[in-house]
Design an enzyme around this catalytic site. Sequence first.
Site, PDB file in Angstrom:
ATOM      1  N   GLU A   1       0.809  -1.215   0.000  1.00  0.00           N
ATOM      2  CA  GLU A   1       0.000   0.000   0.000  1.00  0.00           C
ATOM      3  C   GLU A   1       0.849   1.274   0.000  1.00  0.00           C
ATOM      4  O   GLU A   1       0.381   2.344   0.367  1.00  0.00           O
ATOM      5  CB  GLU A   1      -0.918  -0.003   1.220  1.00  0.00           C
ATOM      6  CG  GLU A   1      -1.888  -1.151   1.239  1.00  0.00           C
ATOM      7  CD  GLU A   1      -2.666  -1.216   2.534  1.00  0.00           C
ATOM      8  OE1 GLU A   1      -3.617  -0.426   2.690  1.00  0.00           O
ATOM      9  OE2 GLU A   1      -2.317  -2.046   3.394  1.00  0.00           O
TER      10      GLU A   1
ATOM     11  N   SER B   1      -6.404  -2.852   2.490  1.00  0.00           N
ATOM     12  CA  SER B   1      -6.883  -2.342   1.200  1.00  0.00           C
ATOM     13  C   SER B   1      -7.296  -3.440   0.235  1.00  0.00           C
ATOM     14  O   SER B   1      -7.191  -3.293  -0.982  1.00  0.00           O
ATOM     15  CB  SER B   1      -5.828  -1.448   0.540  1.00  0.00           C
ATOM     16  OG  SER B   1      -5.657  -0.256   1.257  1.00  0.00           O
TER      17      SER B   1
ATOM     18  N   TYR C   1      -9.055   2.847  -4.999  1.00  0.00           N
ATOM     19  CA  TYR C   1      -8.132   3.942  -5.255  1.00  0.00           C
ATOM     20  C   TYR C   1      -8.046   4.375  -6.716  1.00  0.00           C
ATOM     21  O   TYR C   1      -7.410   5.372  -7.030  1.00  0.00           O
ATOM     22  CB  TYR C   1      -6.734   3.571  -4.747  1.00  0.00           C
ATOM     23  CG  TYR C   1      -6.741   3.248  -3.264  1.00  0.00           C
ATOM     24  CD1 TYR C   1      -7.027   4.217  -2.317  1.00  0.00           C
ATOM     25  CD2 TYR C   1      -6.489   1.959  -2.811  1.00  0.00           C
ATOM     26  CE1 TYR C   1      -7.046   3.925  -0.970  1.00  0.00           C
ATOM     27  CE2 TYR C   1      -6.500   1.657  -1.464  1.00  0.00           C
ATOM     28  CZ  TYR C   1      -6.788   2.644  -0.548  1.00  0.00           C
ATOM     29  OH  TYR C   1      -6.814   2.340   0.788  1.00  0.00           O
TER      30      TYR C   1
ATOM     31  N   ARG D   1     -11.914   2.896  11.007  1.00  0.00           N
ATOM     32  CA  ARG D   1     -13.020   2.697  10.073  1.00  0.00           C
ATOM     33  C   ARG D   1     -13.343   1.215  10.043  1.00  0.00           C
ATOM     34  O   ARG D   1     -12.449   0.385   9.883  1.00  0.00           O
ATOM     35  CB  ARG D   1     -12.640   3.171   8.663  1.00  0.00           C
ATOM     36  CG  ARG D   1     -13.846   3.487   7.772  1.00  0.00           C
ATOM     37  CD  ARG D   1     -13.460   3.686   6.325  1.00  0.00           C
ATOM     38  NE  ARG D   1     -13.150   2.410   5.693  1.00  0.00           N
ATOM     39  CZ  ARG D   1     -11.973   2.125   5.124  1.00  0.00           C
ATOM     40  NH1 ARG D   1     -11.002   3.014   5.105  1.00  0.00           N
ATOM     41  NH2 ARG D   1     -11.773   0.934   4.575  1.00  0.00           N
TER      42      ARG D   1
ATOM     43  N   ASP E   1     -15.446  -1.859   8.262  1.00  0.00           N
ATOM     44  CA  ASP E   1     -16.091  -2.274   7.023  1.00  0.00           C
ATOM     45  C   ASP E   1     -17.029  -3.447   7.298  1.00  0.00           C
ATOM     46  O   ASP E   1     -16.691  -4.365   8.049  1.00  0.00           O
ATOM     47  CB  ASP E   1     -15.048  -2.689   5.991  1.00  0.00           C
ATOM     48  CG  ASP E   1     -14.100  -1.556   5.620  1.00  0.00           C
ATOM     49  OD1 ASP E   1     -14.500  -0.386   5.761  1.00  0.00           O
ATOM     50  OD2 ASP E   1     -12.966  -1.839   5.199  1.00  0.00           O
TER      51      ASP E   1
ATOM     52  N   GLU F   1     -13.689  -6.058   8.736  1.00  0.00           N
ATOM     53  CA  GLU F   1     -12.437  -5.722   9.391  1.00  0.00           C
ATOM     54  C   GLU F   1     -12.515  -4.320   9.977  1.00  0.00           C
ATOM     55  O   GLU F   1     -13.382  -3.519   9.626  1.00  0.00           O
ATOM     56  CB  GLU F   1     -11.251  -5.810   8.424  1.00  0.00           C
ATOM     57  CG  GLU F   1     -11.300  -4.840   7.263  1.00  0.00           C
ATOM     58  CD  GLU F   1     -10.086  -4.974   6.363  1.00  0.00           C
ATOM     59  OE1 GLU F   1      -9.023  -5.431   6.842  1.00  0.00           O
ATOM     60  OE2 GLU F   1     -10.186  -4.614   5.186  1.00  0.00           O
TER      61      GLU F   1
ATOM     62  N   ASN G   1     -10.147  -0.983  10.410  1.00  0.00           N
ATOM     63  CA  ASN G   1      -8.966  -0.314   9.878  1.00  0.00           C
ATOM     64  C   ASN G   1      -8.473   0.718  10.879  1.00  0.00           C
ATOM     65  O   ASN G   1      -9.179   1.695  11.167  1.00  0.00           O
ATOM     66  CB  ASN G   1      -9.299   0.381   8.556  1.00  0.00           C
ATOM     67  CG  ASN G   1      -9.849  -0.575   7.523  1.00  0.00           C
ATOM     68  OD1 ASN G   1      -9.100  -1.221   6.810  1.00  0.00           O
ATOM     69  ND2 ASN G   1     -11.174  -0.677   7.451  1.00  0.00           N
TER      70      ASN G   1
ATOM     71  N   GLY H   1      -7.436   5.358   5.123  1.00  0.00           N
ATOM     72  CA  GLY H   1      -6.816   6.159   4.077  1.00  0.00           C
ATOM     73  C   GLY H   1      -7.232   7.624   4.128  1.00  0.00           C
ATOM     74  O   GLY H   1      -8.334   7.955   4.559  1.00  0.00           O
TER      75      GLY H   1
END
Length: 319
Positions: free
Chosen positions: A17, A146, A216, A255, A257, A280, A282, A286
Amino acid sequence: MTAPRKITVLMGGLSAERRVSLSSGAGISAALREEGFDVRVIDAGPDLGAIVADLTDHRPDVVFNALHGRFGEDGSIQGVLDWMNIPYTHSGVRASALAMDKAAARTTLRAAGLPVAEGRVIDIADFPSADPLPAPYVIKPLNEGSSVGVEIVRPGSNRRAAIAAAWTYGPRALVETFIPGREITVGVLGDRALTATDITPNPSQTHEFYDYDAKYGDDGSHHQLPARIHPDAFARALELAVAAHRAIGCSGASRTDFRYDDTSCGDGPDRRPGRLVVLEVNTQPGMTPTSLLPEQAAHCGISYGALCRWMVEHATCRT
């Protein structure tokens, strides 16, 4: 006149990443300069001694950790910064290592009573011989972010051998039952859930799910916020995100998900809320121009610069 606080932004790194981290770091450093901070940037390469020497020579008041993936998100750099007694943004060693290890994280979340998909850890060498779960299922690296390396194996697929041959993420993998439906994500600042975003990969591109390119790439996905889901499910997603943040032991921003399965909930006024499953947590969300956390913050009236400032102001050292 008080001198501005010195901030060092760590970016780049060694993981898959790296490009995302460089983009995050560029935006963060520019925003912090506009907020009046004295900002220095380190592109974190393989020489840890050089990073420590730079931090020693230019002792910052706070390190803004904009690294993603291994070394930056797994507790490694957090341990170095704790050892140096330098406050840093985001989560500490334990929470970072726990969230990055998908098997350990799902065990922790399940123990806290949060919904996770059925799954188990397998040896990748055994994968070509048989399906470890009834298809469809998902296979993913244990320690990448990611959606790097994530594959969906459908019924009748003959791709197990090809996936195993191309696998570069260590000797083991996590397999989980595939949850139909949509991807939902919720950002958390401290103990506050921001909002829920409904993420749909661009159907005109070849994204089977919300993968790295959908995250992305230009026009890789559509973000609907607030998510247009059942109001009970919306409220539940916010509750679960805060609960996951606490269960993992996160600090600052995170964050979470989810997969949201409303495929059999019906339509109209009698439709049911649907099922949320945590994918998951985070610990280093990002901060690129297409990233979800700053988008949610903006929706809640928090500018990108104010978000970066909040992270700096909530930076701590955990020694």
